[in-house]
Design an enzyme around this catalytic site. Structure first.
Site, PDB file in Angstrom:
ATOM      1  N   THR A 160      -7.529  -0.411   6.132  1.00 29.36           N
ATOM      2  CA  THR A 160      -7.134   0.486   7.217  1.00 29.36           C
ATOM      3  C   THR A 160      -8.307   1.114   7.955  1.00 29.36           C
ATOM      4  O   THR A 160      -9.409   1.245   7.407  1.00 29.36           O
ATOM      5  CB  THR A 160      -6.249   1.615   6.637  1.00 29.36           C
ATOM      6  OG1 THR A 160      -5.966   2.596   7.643  1.00 29.36           O
ATOM      7  CG2 THR A 160      -6.959   2.322   5.482  1.00 29.36           C
ATOM      8  N   ASP A 161      -8.046   1.530   9.194  1.00 32.25           N
ATOM      9  CA  ASP A 161      -9.021   2.289   9.981  1.00 32.25           C
ATOM     10  C   ASP A 161      -9.246   3.686   9.401  1.00 32.25           C
ATOM     11  O   ASP A 161     -10.221   4.358   9.732  1.00 32.25           O
ATOM     12  CB  ASP A 161      -8.565   2.406  11.443  1.00 32.25           C
ATOM     13  CG  ASP A 161      -7.169   3.013  11.585  1.00 32.25           C
ATOM     14  OD1 ASP A 161      -6.324   2.805  10.699  1.00 32.25           O
ATOM     15  OD2 ASP A 161      -6.912   3.689  12.597  1.00 32.25           O
TER      16      ASP A 161
ATOM     17  N   TYR B  34      -5.329   9.406   1.395  1.00 38.70           N
ATOM     18  CA  TYR B  34      -4.952   8.040   1.761  1.00 38.70           C
ATOM     19  C   TYR B  34      -6.197   7.195   2.051  1.00 38.70           C
ATOM     20  O   TYR B  34      -6.379   6.121   1.472  1.00 38.70           O
ATOM     21  CB  TYR B  34      -4.014   8.045   2.968  1.00 38.70           C
ATOM     22  CG  TYR B  34      -3.814   6.673   3.586  1.00 38.70           C
ATOM     23  CD1 TYR B  34      -3.164   5.663   2.884  1.00 38.70           C
ATOM     24  CD2 TYR B  34      -4.290   6.386   4.863  1.00 38.70           C
ATOM     25  CE1 TYR B  34      -2.998   4.393   3.431  1.00 38.70           C
ATOM     26  CE2 TYR B  34      -4.115   5.132   5.426  1.00 38.70           C
ATOM     27  CZ  TYR B  34      -3.466   4.140   4.709  1.00 38.70           C
ATOM     28  OH  TYR B  34      -3.314   2.893   5.266  1.00 38.70           O
TER      29      TYR B  34
ATOM     30  N   TRP C 148      -2.952   1.030  13.088  1.00 37.21           N
ATOM     31  CA  TRP C 148      -1.732   1.421  13.806  1.00 37.21           C
ATOM     32  C   TRP C 148      -0.684   0.310  13.798  1.00 37.21           C
ATOM     33  O   TRP C 148      -0.164  -0.089  14.842  1.00 37.21           O
ATOM     34  CB  TRP C 148      -2.069   1.831  15.234  1.00 37.21           C
ATOM     35  CG  TRP C 148      -2.951   3.035  15.371  1.00 37.21           C
ATOM     36  CD1 TRP C 148      -3.843   3.519  14.447  1.00 37.21           C
ATOM     37  CD2 TRP C 148      -3.051   3.900  16.503  1.00 37.21           C
ATOM     38  NE1 TRP C 148      -4.476   4.637  14.943  1.00 37.21           N
ATOM     39  CE2 TRP C 148      -4.020   4.890  16.203  1.00 37.21           C
ATOM     40  CE3 TRP C 148      -2.447   3.928  17.746  1.00 37.21           C
ATOM     41  CZ2 TRP C 148      -4.371   5.910  17.090  1.00 37.21           C
ATOM     42  CZ3 TRP C 148      -2.799   4.934  18.641  1.00 37.21           C
ATOM     43  CH2 TRP C 148      -3.733   5.920  18.314  1.00 37.21           C
TER      44      TRP C 148
ATOM     45  N   ALA D  96       0.835  -1.205   0.000  1.00 33.37           N
ATOM     46  CA  ALA D  96       0.000   0.000   0.000  1.00 33.37           C
ATOM     47  C   ALA D  96       0.868   1.252   0.000  1.00 33.37           C
ATOM     48  O   ALA D  96       2.023   1.213   0.420  1.00 33.37           O
ATOM     49  CB  ALA D  96      -0.919   0.022   1.219  1.00 33.37           C
ATOM     50  N   TYR D  97       0.293   2.333  -0.472  1.00 31.63           N
ATOM     51  CA  TYR D  97       0.906   3.653  -0.325  1.00 31.63           C
ATOM     52  C   TYR D  97       0.416   4.156   1.033  1.00 31.63           C
ATOM     53  O   TYR D  97      -0.756   4.488   1.193  1.00 31.63           O
ATOM     54  CB  TYR D  97       0.445   4.580  -1.454  1.00 31.63           C
ATOM     55  CG  TYR D  97       1.112   5.947  -1.444  1.00 31.63           C
ATOM     56  CD1 TYR D  97       0.796   6.885  -0.458  1.00 31.63           C
ATOM     57  CD2 TYR D  97       2.044   6.304  -2.406  1.00 31.63           C
ATOM     58  CE1 TYR D  97       1.408   8.129  -0.433  1.00 31.63           C
ATOM     59  CE2 TYR D  97       2.649   7.553  -2.401  1.00 31.63           C
ATOM     60  CZ  TYR D  97       2.346   8.457  -1.408  1.00 31.63           C
ATOM     61  OH  TYR D  97       2.949   9.687  -1.387  1.00 31.63           O
ATOM     62  N   THR D  98       1.301   4.191   2.029  1.00 34.65           N
ATOM     63  CA  THR D  98       0.868   4.477   3.403  1.00 34.65           C
ATOM     64  C   THR D  98       1.391   5.799   3.972  1.00 34.65           C
ATOM     65  O   THR D  98       1.159   6.091   5.144  1.00 34.65           O
ATOM     66  CB  THR D  98       1.311   3.341   4.350  1.00 34.65           C
ATOM     67  OG1 THR D  98       2.733   3.207   4.276  1.00 34.65           O
ATOM     68  CG2 THR D  98       0.643   2.026   3.970  1.00 34.65           C
TER      69      THR D  98
END
Length: 222
Positions: free
Chosen positions: A57-58, A81, A105, A16-18
């Site tokens: 993701t959250d 994002y 996280w 992923a692009y995080t």
């Protein structure tokens, strides 16, 4: 091409692009990696009659709730994002038998993550007798990459036995913390485990005192 040639039964997409703030400046690249790539992977997996386990993701939520988010809650991302990850989920779930795992996280002993950054800063700041300022009004659940990977294998085991798995799952480690709480614990456990000789003093601050390009959810417990 690799998925098609290997005739994969299962594919785990953990790519992923995080870089949450940088995504605001590189929205097209974030979209390609977080939305278009999962679509291409899903397409290939469908041709091998395999199954994709996609890590999300959250950050697909806006963080305005005060109780944990469930897989049935509507997504409402705040920034690029989160929006690209939400689109990635949508693309993955267009294909039958795929599974989305939302987590939060993440930290581990490789790559760039909050835990490793805080260990480094504790070491540097304690040596220079300086304090650490960490946001205390963003709440979530720090999650180990090891427990997430074990969960992925558990899902594969269940799917291999033809058990029915919901298309969207939430997985995070137990507990609830702010980044401030997490930073204190990292310092304490770091000293206890001999990773650092001394921890720095950690000072709680508000999100408004730590300006970032992207907005972050204030409460993203899953």
């Amino acid at each position: 091409d690799f998925i098609l040639s290997s005739n994969a039964n299962f594919v785990i997409n953990s790519a992923a692009y995080t870089a949450v703030d940088k995504a605001e400046l590189e929205s097209e690249l974030a979209y390609q990696i977080n939305a278009e790539a999962p679509n291409a992977i899903s397409n290939a997996v469908s041709k091998t009659k395999g199954r994709l386990i996609h890590i999300s993701t959250d950050f697909v939520f806006d963080g305005t709730k005060n109780i944990p988010y469930t897989p049935k809650d509507y997504v409402k991302p705040l920034g690029v994002y989160g929006k690209t990850k939400a689109k990635g989920e949508e693309n993955v779930l267009k294909f039958k038998n795929n599974c989305v795992i939302r987590t939060s996280w993440l930290y581990g002993d490789y790559g760039k993550n909050f835990c490793l950054t805080m260990l480094r800063l504790h070491k540097e700041r304690s040596f220079n007798k300086q304090s650490l300022r960490v946001v205390a009004d963003q709440i979530g659940a720090p999650t180990s990459t090891y427990s997430l990977s074990r969960f992925c294998w558990k899902i594969i085991g269940s799917l291999s036995k033809s058990k029915i798995i919901p298309p969207i799952l939430h997985w995070c480690d137990a507990g609830v913390a702010s980044w401030y709480d997490f930073a204190i614990s990292i310092g304490e456990i770091g000293v206890e485990k001999g990773l650092i000789s001394e921890s720095a003093k950690v000072i709680p601050i508000k999100s408004t005192e730590y300006k970032t390009l992207a907005k972050r959810p204030h409460f993203s417990l899953l």
